[in-house]
Design an enzyme around this catalytic site. Structure first.
Site, PDB file in Angstrom:
ATOM      1  N   ASP A  28     -30.871 -14.979 -62.723  1.00  0.00           N
ATOM      2  CA  ASP A  28     -30.835 -13.595 -62.245  1.00  0.00           C
ATOM      3  C   ASP A  28     -32.215 -13.070 -61.868  1.00  0.00           C
ATOM      4  OD1 ASP A  28     -29.445 -11.389 -61.561  1.00  0.00           O
ATOM      5  OD2 ASP A  28     -28.922 -10.757 -63.592  1.00  0.00           O
ATOM      6  N   HIS A  35     -33.942  -9.102 -60.154  1.00  0.00           N
ATOM      7  CA  HIS A  35     -33.749  -7.817 -59.486  1.00  0.00           C
ATOM      8  C   HIS A  35     -35.012  -7.446 -58.736  1.00  0.00           C
ATOM      9  CE1 HIS A  35     -30.532  -7.868 -62.477  1.00  0.00           C
ATOM     10  NE2 HIS A  35     -29.860  -7.339 -61.476  1.00  0.00           N
ATOM     11  N   HIS A  48     -29.901  -7.341 -56.130  1.00  0.00           N
ATOM     12  CA  HIS A  48     -29.526  -8.246 -57.231  1.00  0.00           C
ATOM     13  C   HIS A  48     -29.399  -9.622 -56.606  1.00  0.00           C
ATOM     14  CE1 HIS A  48     -27.566  -4.795 -59.502  1.00  0.00           C
ATOM     15  NE2 HIS A  48     -27.471  -4.363 -58.273  1.00  0.00           N
ATOM     16  N   GLN A  98     -27.193 -16.418 -66.076  1.00  0.00           N
ATOM     17  CA  GLN A  98     -27.394 -16.277 -64.632  1.00  0.00           C
ATOM     18  C   GLN A  98     -28.836 -16.600 -64.268  1.00  0.00           C
ATOM     19  OE1 GLN A  98     -26.148 -12.093 -64.463  1.00  0.00           O
ATOM     20  NE2 GLN A  98     -24.509 -12.746 -63.103  1.00  0.00           N
ATOM     21  N   CYS A 146     -28.739  -6.276 -65.133  1.00  0.00           N
ATOM     22  CA  CYS A 146     -29.411  -5.238 -64.320  1.00  0.00           C
ATOM     23  C   CYS A 146     -29.900  -4.035 -65.124  1.00  0.00           C
ATOM     24  CB  CYS A 146     -28.550  -4.765 -63.164  1.00  0.00           C
ATOM     25  SG  CYS A 146     -27.050  -5.655 -62.889  1.00  0.00           S
ATOM     26  N   LYS A 167     -23.564  -7.693 -49.058  1.00  0.00           N
ATOM     27  CA  LYS A 167     -23.946  -8.849 -49.869  1.00  0.00           C
ATOM     28  C   LYS A 167     -23.814 -10.155 -49.097  1.00  0.00           C
ATOM     29  CE  LYS A 167     -19.344  -9.576 -51.740  1.00  0.00           C
ATOM     30  NZ  LYS A 167     -18.538  -9.883 -52.889  1.00  0.00           N
ATOM     31  N   ARG A 191     -18.734 -12.161 -70.757  1.00  0.00           N
ATOM     32  CA  ARG A 191     -17.587 -11.495 -70.129  1.00  0.00           C
ATOM     33  C   ARG A 191     -16.315 -12.038 -70.741  1.00  0.00           C
ATOM     34  NH1 ARG A 191     -19.759 -11.375 -64.142  1.00  0.00           N
ATOM     35  NH2 ARG A 191     -21.837 -10.577 -64.626  1.00  0.00           N
TER      36      ARG A 191
HETATM   37 ZN   LIG Z   1     -27.845  -7.221 -61.208  1.00  0.00          ZN
END
Ligand SMILES: [Zn+2]
Ligand SMILES: [Zn+2]
Length: 689
Positions: A422, A424, A553, A420, A373, A507, A402
């Site tokens: 991912d 945004h 996200h 991910q 992000c 979420k 991580r």
């Molecule tokens: Zn994010």
């Protein structure tokens, strides 16, 4: 006199103390018969528990009202079966000492010391199970009795088991002033065990059980202490449920992605590279790339734009986002520049000081990115935005790192580096609902294409009693309603979970059920009012004023690692054509058809298919078996007769007989169409299969 509130809100009053069993009987004979325990003010108790004051009571039965097995009932059944197993073991192995036997999520175990006598092996299981069946058939009641702690300790010391003495001492340390025993039958006559309970009313209520395995363990998990044997078993309310569970275990073993990953050469984890760091081998890379292509194609259609960002970022970036130092336990430690490092060394800076100064921001460094992000936010902030060009949708297959504690690392589901799916979305407040709908329609399409039709969503909402949430409560109301509405459009079960929202926004989580009924938690779609604030993001509104965007996200499939791990198990390694690393193998029957086989192989490749050719001298049966071992979706068997008629004999994975014969061009074309349509069309339709 006790006023008892039932789950439907109704209240029953009794003139004197009653047992939970008596309350069940007062409600109905059916309930009394089905009951195996009780929940009193949320605490699981025996059905014989006496209720002498006002309380909330729920009668526990093996089946939930909405279907499926009740977790509390399974807990009682399994814990009770552990007692029956321990009694049976002591009957057959009188020298053993019992240590500790808790229920588990899928069964139970008992740690037992076999010291000084015959050890147990799985060969003893049938005799043990027969002995257990005898105890169950006697339908003896589980009878609780208590002694004051001092008296109880006396009894335990006289019996001479240091293990039970220790258990009792720990119970007292935890605040118990009495000790309780459960006799399987009549105290003083039948077998008994020191235990807090609770249990089912009698052994006859154990529906079905099985001993499953043995393992070695140590007393208190300490290898300097006594070596113990852990005997595992499982139990259910009915034989059918036990049979279904055993089938599932069997299937799960066959589908284990760690085993299939090695066998089909999909991925590799290498000690020299590091734990939890996945090496995608050529075969696995194909599966991942095909999935990424599919997802990217759909994102493009939805107006997303692709970005690439580096794998590290400055600590200051993560201080602004709040990821550092608050989540440092789950991150790799920071990276520090050479010059700074030598300067610190000269100063004689200790590790403790270094950590401290990094946290305070006196030293800057870099972090392996734990999240994508902040990088995407800086891309958004790098140019001015007008209300007309909102929403801005930035997507990236972004790799993050991580620090997972070791332990279960070994497959693709718990890793230390992962990519991910991912993206945004930076949008106006009035666009949140539509953007959520877009995210969920993508999820629906992709799960549908993969044949994963059993999934559910969880909508995480605010805890109404908490004040920890950032952002305008009216916007929260709207965003929560938008999450609910979007979840409803999927047409799958969803649950609302108050208190499960993050402090920065509501979420939606996805949990998918694979073909053998196991649940996989995948990714999430998350509304965020916090990061736009922290990074002071803005766009120019129709009123020519600056406005704060909302961020969404979304990484609905979680990570490529976890998703592919899940898919390997879902398909048991037999991927559909479009995902299969090797899509078709050409198998000439003999040297005589070699030229024709080569021509077919070349044509398949020219059509963009991942085709291979087995020109070994093996017999055709051997070649078919090799292809089947690698779960190749199609084999094209060609002999001299096929060559003459320009035909192909087709075999499909998982189908014993040949599908039949088809012309050369029709085969190449059919496969190419099946590939490009991701299975919507299939070459099998030519054969009516
Ligand atoms: Zn994010
Ligand atoms: Zn017990």
């Amino acid at each position: 006199m006790p006023r008892i509130t039932l789950p439907d809100g109704s209240v029953k009053e009794f003139a004197s103390p009653v047992t939970a069993a008596e309350v069940a009987a007062s409600i109905g004979a059916g309930l009394a018969k089905a009951a195996v325990g009780a929940k009193v003010d949320g605490e699981l108790r025996d059905l014989s528990a006496v209720l002498d004051r006002d309380c909330a009571l729920a009668i526990v039965t093996p089946k939930k009202r909405e279907g499926g097995a009740d977790a509390d009932a399974l807990f009682l059944i399994r814990h009770s079966t552990a007692h029956v197993m321990a009694e049976a073991i002591q009957n057959l192995f009188p020298h053993v000492k019992l240590v500790y036997g808790p229920p588990l999520e899928t069964g139970f175990y008992y740690d037992i010391s076999f010291e000084g006598g015959k050890a147990i092996s799985t060969d003893d299981f049938p005799a043990l199970e027969a002995e257990m069946a005898r105890i169950v058939a006697e339908n003896r009641p589980f009878t609780r009795y208590e002694l004051p702690a001092a008296k109880g300790m006396e009894k335990l010391r006289a019996e001479g088991s240091k293990f039970k003495v220790d258990n009792a001492e720990r119970a007292q340390e935890a605040g118990s002033t009495t000790l309780s025993w459960y006799a399987t039958g009549t105290p003083g006559t039948n077998w008994e065990d020191l235990c807090r309970g609770p249990h089912v009313p009698s052994t006859g209520r154990i529906g079905a059980f099985k001993l499953t395995s043995l393992a070695s363990s140590y007393w208190k998990g300490d290898e300097r202490l006594d070596r113990l044997t852990r005997v595992y078993g499982t139990a259910f309310a009915t034989k059918e449920e036990l049979a279904a569970h055993l089938t599932q275990l069997d299937e799960a073993k066959k589908r284990d992605h760690r085993v299939l990953g090695r066998q089909l050469r999909l991925f590799h984890i290498d000690e020299m590279v590091g734990q939890g760091l996945i090496l995608w081998t050529p075969n696995g890379s194909i599966v991942r790339q095909e999935l990424q292509n599919f997802i990217s194609d759909e994102l493009r259609k939805q107006g997303y734009t692709q970005v690439f960002t580096p794998h590290i970022g400055k600590l200051d970036l993560y201080r602004t986002s709040g990821h550092f130092p608050y989540y440092r336990e789950s991150q790799y430690p920071p990276i520090i520049e050479h010059d700074q490092l030598s300067m610190l060394a000269k100063e004689g800076c200790t590790c403790g000081e270094l950590a401290n100064r990094l946290e305070k921001g006196e030293i800057d460094g870099y972090l392996l990115k734990p999240m994508n992000c902040p990088h995407h936010i800086r891309i958004f902030a790098s140019a001015p935005h007008s209300y007309r060009d909102m929403p801005v949708r930035l997507s990236e297959f972004g790799t993050v790192y991580r620090w997972e504690q070791s332990g279960e690392i070994g497959g693709m589901t718990r890793v230390r580096g992962f990519t991910q799916d991912d993206a945004h979305l930076f949008c106006r407040e009035d666009q949140v609902a539509d953007e959520l709908l877009g995210c969920l329609s993508l999820v629906k399409l992709i799960f549908g294409t993969l044949g994963m039709n059993e999934y559910r969503v969880r909508v995480g909402l605010r805890d109404p009693d908490s004040a920890k949430y950032v952002g305008d409560p009216r916007n929260w109301d709207k965003a929560e309603e938008a999450c609910r509405t979007a979840a409803r459009t999927l047409g799958v079960p969803f649950s609302e979970e108050p208190g499960e929202a993050a402090f920065y926004g509501p979420k939606i989580d996805f949990v998918v059920k694979d073909v053998i009924g196991r649940s996989w938690q995948l990714g999430t779609v998350q509304v965020d009012y916090n990061l736009p604030e922290r990074f002071d993001l803005s766009y120019i509104g129709a009123d020519n004023q600056q406005h704060r965007p909302v961020m969404i996200h979304r990484a609905p499939f979680g990570s490529m690692e976890r998703f592919v791990g899940c898919l390997i198990e879902h398909f048991a390694g037999a991927f559909p054509l479009w995902l299969a690393p090797e899509q078709v193998r050409v198998l000439p029957i003999s040297e005589k058809s070699a030229a024709y086989a080569r021509e077919l192989h070349a044509a398949l490749r020219a059509a963009g298919l991942r085709a291979s050719l087995d020109e070994s001298n093996d017999r055709i049966q051997g070649k078919i078996k090799d292809a089947s071992d690698m779960k190749v979706p199609y084999c094209a068997v060609v002999g001299p007769r096929d060559a003459e008629g320009r035909k192909v004999s087709v075999r499909a994975f998982g189908i014993e007989a040949n599908l039949g014969e088809v012309g050369f061009d029709a085969f190449v074309d059919g496969l190419a169409r099946e590939y490009r349509s991701r299975g919507a069309e299939t070459v099998r339709s030519v054969f009516g299969k």
